[in-house]
Design an enzyme around this catalytic site. Structure first.
Site, short mmCIF file in Angstrom:
data_model
loop_
_atom_site.label_atom_id
_atom_site.label_comp_id
_atom_site.label_asym_id
_atom_site.label_seq_id
_atom_site.Cartn_x
_atom_site.Cartn_y
_atom_site.Cartn_z
N PRO A 65 0.85 -1.19 0.00
CG PRO A 65 -0.14 -1.13 2.12
CD PRO A 65 0.69 -1.98 1.22
CG HIS A 66 1.98 2.72 -3.34
ND1 HIS A 66 1.66 1.40 -3.63
CD2 HIS A 66 1.70 3.42 -4.46
CE1 HIS A 66 1.21 1.32 -4.88
NE2 HIS A 66 1.22 2.55 -5.40
#
Length: 153
Positions: A65-66
């Site tokens: 996740p980013h």
């Protein structure tokens, strides 16, 4: 940016218990908010907005996740190993138990994709995820991750 610069030892969480993807993002948002002195809601919403574009699961039980955040002064990455895998809409259908969250300054976007690419590159080695799942401490896991980014690793 080297893995060692992205993942300082203090940013590892082993044995994180979460119920689902939403719970995971909220807990990581809490941790990031504490580290950055930023509102939790801002971080959680940015991560959730990115997930709505498509799952950040890489496969083989790993997720990345980013997001980029306005006004962030430095990147923050957190490694989390979950106590049990969770559904993450992975293309291979595997539950996710290793998570590499990356928050990046919006104003420094030129380093963002190379940093994500570096993480993906070191995770291509099938041994590394297995080793990270067996690490006895956050420091040990992060040392493994950092060593994998060295020339000749």
């Amino acid at each position: 940016m080297a893995i060692a610069d992205l993942f300082p030892a203090a940013e590892g969480i082993l044995s994180l218990t979460v119920a689902n993807k939403t719970d995971l993002i909220e807990q990581l948002g809490d941790r990031a908010a504490d580290r950055l002195g930023r509102p939790r809601e801002e971080i959680v919403e940015a991560l959730q907005a990115r997930e709505r574009l498509g799952s950040t699961a890489l496969g083989r039980g790993v997720a990345l996740p980013h997001t980029r955040l306005e006004g962030l002064t430095r990147p923050l990455a957190i490694l989390a190993r979950l106590t049990r895998g969770i559904e993450f809409d992975a293309r291979d259908g595997e539950p996710v138990d290793l998570v590499f969250m990356v928050l990046w300054p919006e104003e420094a976007s030129e380093g963002f994709l190379p940093a994500l690419s570096t993480i993906c590159k070191v995770l291509r080695d099938n041994q590394l995820p297995r080793q990270l799942r067996q690490a006895g401490s956050a420091e040990e896991a992060l040392a493994m991750l950092q060593a994998s980014d060295q020339p000749g690793a």
